[in-house]
Design an enzyme around this catalytic site. Structure first.
Site, PDB file in Angstrom:
ATOM      1  N   SER A 495       0.842  -1.189   0.000  1.00  0.00           N
ATOM      2  CA  SER A 495       0.000   0.000   0.000  1.00  0.00           C
ATOM      3  C   SER A 495       0.885   1.249   0.000  1.00  0.00           C
ATOM      4  O   SER A 495       1.687   1.425  -0.912  1.00  0.00           O
ATOM      5  CB  SER A 495      -0.962  -0.037   1.176  1.00  0.00           C
ATOM      6  OG  SER A 495      -1.993   0.921   1.034  1.00  0.00           O
ATOM      7  N   ASP A 582      -8.425  -4.882  -6.426  1.00  0.00           N
ATOM      8  CA  ASP A 582      -8.117  -3.911  -5.384  1.00  0.00           C
ATOM      9  C   ASP A 582      -8.948  -2.638  -5.554  1.00  0.00           C
ATOM     10  O   ASP A 582      -8.816  -1.942  -6.557  1.00  0.00           O
ATOM     11  CB  ASP A 582      -6.631  -3.557  -5.457  1.00  0.00           C
ATOM     12  CG  ASP A 582      -6.132  -2.779  -4.248  1.00  0.00           C
ATOM     13  OD1 ASP A 582      -6.959  -2.166  -3.551  1.00  0.00           O
ATOM     14  OD2 ASP A 582      -4.911  -2.794  -4.016  1.00  0.00           O
ATOM     15  N   HIS A 614      -6.703  -5.694  -2.000  1.00  0.00           N
ATOM     16  CA  HIS A 614      -5.636  -4.880  -1.424  1.00  0.00           C
ATOM     17  C   HIS A 614      -4.810  -5.735  -0.475  1.00  0.00           C
ATOM     18  O   HIS A 614      -4.924  -5.648   0.749  1.00  0.00           O
ATOM     19  CB  HIS A 614      -6.237  -3.678  -0.699  1.00  0.00           C
ATOM     20  CG  HIS A 614      -5.269  -2.570  -0.449  1.00  0.00           C
ATOM     21  ND1 HIS A 614      -4.588  -1.944  -1.461  1.00  0.00           N
ATOM     22  CD2 HIS A 614      -4.855  -1.972   0.695  1.00  0.00           C
ATOM     23  CE1 HIS A 614      -3.801  -1.004  -0.953  1.00  0.00           C
ATOM     24  NE2 HIS A 614      -3.937  -1.012   0.352  1.00  0.00           N
TER      25      HIS A 614
END
Length: 670
Positions: A495, A582, A614
């Site tokens: 991330s 995602d 994600h």
């Protein structure tokens, strides 16, 4: 699959001078033991104390299990998920139903499900498409229903519904026309509503009789937006607790008298924010709070639990957390984390002061060569203190204080968010990498949460700049401290940590020997264009803290800070992992930078998982990517690696580009 020739000099120039593994005498821990399914996790005790629940594999997939608290040998699976793991569950107030949320393929459209613990009947409480459920309030005083938020009318805003747990009937409580969230009391009456402000902050209003009052109760600006929020009401509804940084730096725990509005400081700590507490099961009043600076610690505020917390501290090895409590408050479920052993769950009987171990999450790791984690305070170049966590392999020959005697290769492991934090405790990635021969350093760079509003605000508009400088300063600290040498450092993260990896490779192209990016954004414009609609209430906060795409100045900043626009500068090997579904960091973020690098014949390996979002929830996928990653790092840093073997074929991995740049990957996909 597109393939490009590898300039031989590129890899040769970054291979370290290590002639042999730095940890040859340490047994290699199998990846599957670290990243496979835990034997048990997520334990909870039912409110009536009659049941224990946990998450455990059923036919290889994590499902919800339950057993009578008096006889765990009668455990049985309540759910039968075949593909995607259930990662957590929680009890209904009446102890009749176990609740859990589940999405499809990582799309984060979480729906709410319930399973009756006696009959085993399962019900989907929110059978809607493209909907993400929120839990608004679960009360110990109202047993038959809960409040939930559903965004199936307008994807930006969650309407509040009362859910009858037995029948599944949904009754609209409050239509939401622009509020970021609601807070209810123990009688399930909505009492507060928050509305996003144009500056990225929020305004809180009282709710009475289903109507939001026009006069604000509290105005929270951008600086306080992540460190100030209402927490909960006492059972009688007369006191409201806040975590509150207004007029101070770190957030304190405040009690506000609802009638007069007067606030009283319950607890504060100059080192770290206070947001978590233990509340009396009957009255809802605070009994203790926890503060997490270098490590988490409980501080009692009343004699009710002081003896219990002292007993638990004395009789557990490592950090403990109170996970769940019965309504009678006679039994607690306690999680224990000693770092160098797998976490465990214990039943604590308060009257007898007795602890019973319920399970160890990963018993296969008991006796494995796990290593300590050392909290560190590292100074950034402008004087900020960066709370960080260092794990050293046995080859470092560290002393009891974590001072390395021999330098080894280092992996800088960067957390996501960025508005989150790293903490002390058992960390699977730290242990895995340390076992492969690397030191691992996780840094709470500016913008991380938990250390006060000034620390968060110091990261405003600093993506790829001062936030990245903090990471560079931490690497320099590690070099000066003898942990590693400057030419043997890799960067890795997911991330925002993936963004930091791309930024490191593109903005400081000779600092890191290689990088591993997991679901990281490469283009901040497209990142902001594709954020989920249900993030509407915090969109302005993104703009104010990252860069505003609606202004010329903001657009220039976002362009400058996007690694995609500096991809031509990348010189060192890069591995990218991405989930196709995602919703936070769209697959285009990885596609774009891979295409840009490929067009310029810059080596990059790209692994895509079509059934993930994600991050990689399915163990077979996580194991597969980590198999590629450790072999990639092994070539880059000369650490150890377990062969990729059949992990790729056991997963859904699609190697979209650059298999030839990761050792063993071409053979694994044939």
């Amino acid at each position: 699959m597109l393939r490009y020739a590898l300039p031989a000099l590129l890899f040769a120039s970054v291979l370290p001078a290590y002639a042999q593994s730095p940890a040859n005498d340490v047994p290699l821990i199998e990846r599957a033991k670290i990243f496979g399914n835990p034997s048990k996790s997520g334990g909870r005790i039912s409110p009536d104390g009659k049941w224990l629940s946990w998450i455990a594999p059923r036919d290889g997939v994590l499902n919800v299990w339950v057993a009578p608290a008096s006889d765990l040998s009668k455990a049985r699976a309540l759910t039968d998920e075949k593909v995607r793991p259930i990662r957590g569950s929680f009890w209904s107030p009446d102890s009749k139903t176990l609740l859990f949320i589940q999405d499809k393929g990582g799309d984060e459209n979480f729906l709410l499900y319930g399973v009756n613990v006696v009959s085993g009947k399962q019900i989907n409480y929110t059978p809607f498409e493209k909907t993400r459920v929120q839990i608004v309030q679960i009360s110990s005083k109202v047993k038959d229903r809960i409040l939930i938020g559903i965004n199936n009318r307008d994807p930006r805003w969650h309407d509040v519904y009362s859910l009858d747990l037995a029948s599944g009937k949904l009754t609209l409580v409050q239509q939401n026309d622009g509020y970021g969230g609601y807070l209810a009391d123990e009688q399930l009456n909505l009492r507060l509503a928050s509305k996003p402000r144009s500056d990225g902050g929020a305004t809180y209003f009282r709710v009475k009789g289903g109507k939001v009052e026009s006069t604000p109760l509290a105005d929270i600006g951008l600086d306080d937006s992540q460190t100030t929020a209402p927490l909960t009401f006492t059972t009688d509804g007369k006191t409201l607790y806040w975590t509150d940084s207004r007029g101070r730096n770190t957030s304190a725990l405040l009690a506000q008298d609802v009638a007069s509005g007067k606030t009283t400081v319950v607890a504060e700590d100059a080192r770290a924010d206070i947001a978590n507490a233990l509340y009396d099961q009957r009255t809802g009043r605070v009994q203790a709070y926890s503060v997490n600076y270098l490590q988490q610690e409980y501080v009692p505020l009343s004699n009710d639990v002081k003896g219990d917390l002292e007993f638990l501290k004395k009789n557990t090895k490592g950090q403990f957390s109170v996970v769940s409590r019965t309504d009678a408050d006679d039994k607690w479920l306690v999680a224990v984390d000693s770092v160098t052993a797998p976490p465990s769950a214990w039943l604590y009987e308060r009257k007898a002061k007795h602890l019973t171990q319920l399970y160890v999450t990963r018993p296969e790791l008991e006796g494995a060569p796990l290593v300590p984690m050392y909290p560190q305070e590292i100074k950034a170049r402008d004087g900020l203190t960066l709370v960080s966590y260092l794990t050293l392999p046995q080859a470092s020959q560290a002393d009891a204080s974590g001072h390395a005697s021999k330098p080894v290769p280092l992996v800088l492991l960067v957390h996501g968010g960025p508005w989150a934090r790293d903490g002390y405790g058992y960390n699977s990635t730290h242990q895995w990498l340390a076992n492969r021969g690397y030191a691992v350093l996780s840094v709470n760079y500016r913008g991380s949460t938990g250390f006060g509003k000034q620390f968060i605000s110091a990261g405003d508009l600093q993506w790829g700049r001062k936030m990245h400088d903090d990471l560079l300063d931490a690497v320099q600290w590690a070099v000066k401290s003898g942990v590693t040498t400057a030419d043997k450092v890799a960067i890795m993260g997911g991330s925002y940590g993936g963004y930091a990896t791309l930024a490191g490779m593109a903005f400081t192209p000779t600092t890191f020997a290689c990088g591993v990016d997991i679901v990281g954004p490469s283009n901040l414009f497209t990142l902001l264009e594709t954020i989920p609609p249900y993030w509407e209430s915090i969109k302005q906060q993104f703009y104010k803290r990252m860069g505003d795409p609606t202004t010329e100045e903001g657009r220039a900043m976002l362009k400058e800070r996007s690694p995609l626009n500096s991809a031509a500068n990348i010189q060192r090997p890069l591995l990218i992992g991405q989930g196709a579904n995602d919703p936070r960091v769209n697959v285009r973020e990885s596609d774009q930078i891979v295409a840009e690098m490929a067009a310029k014949n810059i080596p990059v390996t790209y692994v895509l998982f079509p059934d993930e979002g994600h991050g990689f929830a399915r163990p077979v996928n996580n194991i597969a990517f980590n198999a590629v990653a450790e072999n990639f790092l092994g070539k880059c840093l000369a650490g150890r690696a377990e062969a990729i073997g059949g992990t790729i074929k056991a997963s859904t991995a699609q190697v979209k580009h650059g298999a030839e740049f990761a050792p063993g990957l071409q053979e694994a996909i044939r």
